[in-house]
Design a protein around this motif. Structure first.
Motif, short mmCIF file in Angstrom:
data_model
loop_
_atom_site.label_atom_id
_atom_site.label_comp_id
_atom_site.label_asym_id
_atom_site.label_seq_id
_atom_site.Cartn_x
_atom_site.Cartn_y
_atom_site.Cartn_z
N SER A 31 0.83 -1.21 0.00
CA SER A 31 0.00 0.00 0.00
C SER A 31 0.87 1.26 0.00
CB SER A 31 -0.93 -0.01 1.21
OG SER A 31 -0.19 -0.08 2.43
N ILE A 32 2.08 1.17 0.57
CA ILE A 32 3.04 2.26 0.50
C ILE A 32 4.32 1.68 -0.09
CG2 ILE A 32 4.28 4.05 1.79
CD1 ILE A 32 2.15 3.88 3.93
N PRO A 33 4.47 1.69 -1.41
CA PRO A 33 5.59 1.00 -2.06
C PRO A 33 6.93 1.71 -1.97
CG PRO A 33 4.22 2.06 -3.69
CD PRO A 33 3.52 2.25 -2.38
N ALA A 34 6.96 2.93 -1.42
CA ALA A 34 8.21 3.67 -1.31
C ALA A 34 8.24 4.40 0.03
CB ALA A 34 8.36 4.67 -2.45
N GLY A 35 9.46 4.57 0.57
CA GLY A 35 9.57 5.26 1.84
C GLY A 35 11.01 5.36 2.30
N GLN A 36 11.18 5.67 3.59
CA GLN A 36 12.50 5.92 4.15
C GLN A 36 12.69 5.12 5.42
OE1 GLN A 36 14.89 8.16 2.80
NE2 GLN A 36 16.27 7.26 4.33
N ALA A 37 13.79 4.38 5.50
CA ALA A 37 14.21 3.74 6.74
C ALA A 37 15.21 4.68 7.42
CB ALA A 37 14.83 2.38 6.45
N ASP A 38 15.88 4.20 8.47
CA ASP A 38 16.81 5.09 9.17
C ASP A 38 17.99 5.48 8.30
OD1 ASP A 38 15.28 5.15 11.40
OD2 ASP A 38 16.60 3.93 12.66
N HIS A 39 18.54 4.53 7.52
CA HIS A 39 19.78 4.80 6.80
C HIS A 39 19.69 4.51 5.30
CE1 HIS A 39 21.18 4.19 11.02
NE2 HIS A 39 21.87 5.27 10.71
N PHE A 40 18.50 4.31 4.78
CA PHE A 40 18.35 4.11 3.34
C PHE A 40 16.90 4.41 2.95
CE2 PHE A 40 17.43 0.01 5.30
CZ PHE A 40 16.23 -0.36 4.70
N SER A 41 16.69 4.62 1.66
CA SER A 41 15.34 4.79 1.12
C SER A 41 15.00 3.55 0.29
CB SER A 41 15.26 6.05 0.26
OG SER A 41 16.18 5.98 -0.82
#
Length: 247
Positions: A31-41
Motif C-alpha cells: 500500500s506504501i511501495p516507497a519510503g524511508q528507513a533510518d539509513h536508506f530509502s
C-alpha cells in the motif's frame, strides 16, 4: 437465448474474468511501495502473490505479517504456496550496504504415514546491484529442523545471510528479492500443514549499513589534523613554559 446473444454473454464473462485476474495480479503491491528507513530509502516495493502482506519499517528492518502464508493438505492432496518480496534500496549519502539478514519462523504439523507425509520450506535471498558492474549475490535459507519434515509437529526457523562487505565492495544501490516456497504432501487419511508465523516470531529482513571507505578516509584525515593541532598546542605550551622558567 439465441446463438449471437450467447456469444455476447460468453465474451462478457471472459472479459470480466480477465479483468479480475489482472486485478489479482496487482494484489501483491504494498500500500506504501516507497519510503524511508533510518539509513536508506526504498521504492518499487511489492510481493508477487500478496502472502507476505505490507511491511512495517522499524529502524533498518522490514517486518512482514505473513498471516496468509500457509500451505495445507489432507487425505492424499498436495499444496504449494509461494511468494516473492521485491524492492529497490538506496543507501543514504556516505553509507554503503554491508550485511543483509533474513530471519523467519513458523510451525508445522504432519500426521499420517511418515513415508508419504511431508512439510517443506525453501527460501532464497538475492541482491542485484542497480548500477554497473551489477553484481549478484545469493543466500539460501537454512532451516531448523532441516526440511522437509515427515512427521510430528513443532516450530521451525530459517536464516539467510548475504555479506558482500568482505569483498571490499562499495554497494549503495540494490534490487532485493526474497522468495519463499512452502509445500506439503499428505497421504490418504493424513494431514500436513506448514505456515509462517506472525511477528514477533514471523519474518524480518534487516540491513546493516557501514560508512563508505571515503568516509573513513575523511575521518582519518580529520584525526590527523586534530592530532597535529594538539601536538602544536602542546609544543607551544612547552616552549612558553621554558621561556617563563628562564626568566
Amino acid at each position: 437465448m439465441n446463438a449471437n446473444r450467447l456469444k455476447v454473454v460468453v465474451f462478457a464473462a471472459l472479459c470480466i474474468a480477465l479483468v479480475g485476474r489482472a486485478s489479482v495480479s496487482h494484489a501483491g503491491s504494498w500500500s506504501i511501495p516507497a519510503g524511508q528507513a533510518d539509513h536508506f530509502s526504498y521504492s518499487n516495493g511489492g510481493d508477487l502473490n500478496g502472502l507476505f502482506g505490507d511491511p512495517v519499517i522499524s529502524g533498518d528492518s522490514f517486518f512482514f505479517p505473513g498471516i496468509d502464508f500457509v500451505a495445507t493438505a489432507a487425505d492424499g492432496s498436495t499444496d504449494l504456496q509461494m511468494d516473492t518480496v521485491s524492492f529497490d534500496v538506496v543507501a543514504n549519502p556516505g553509507l554503503r550496504f554491508g550485511l543483509m539478514r533474513v530471519t523467519l519462523w513458523g510451525d508445522y504439523a504432519v500426521s499420517g504415514d511418515p513415508l508419504f507425509q511431508s512439510a517443506d520450506v525453501d527460501a532464497l535471498l538475492t541482491w542485484d546491484e542497480n548500477v554497473p558492474p551489477q553484481r549478484h549475490w545469493e543466500g539460501p535459507a537454512f532451516t531448523t529442523p532441516t526440511m522437509p519434515v515427515h512427521g510430528g509437529a513443532g516450530e521451525w526457523s530459517g536464516l539467510a545471510v548475504i555479506d558482500p562487505s568482505f569483498l571490499g565492495q562499495e554497494v549503495s544501490s540494490l534490487h532485493v528479492e526474497f522468495g519463499v516456497e512452502m509445500m506439503v504432501v499428505s497421504a490418504p487419511g493424513g494431514t500436513s500443514e506448514i505456515r509462517l508465523l506472525t511477528p514477533p516470531e514471523g519474518f524480518d529482513l534487516t540491513f546493516t549499513l557501514i560508512p563508505e571507505p571515503t568516509s573513513f578516509s575523511f575521518f582519518g584525515v580529520g584525526i590527523l589534523v586534530v592530532g597535529r593541532r594538539l601536538r602544536r598546542c602542546q609544543h607551544h605550551g612547552e616552549s612558553r613554559a621554558r621561556v617563563q622558567s628562564s626568566r
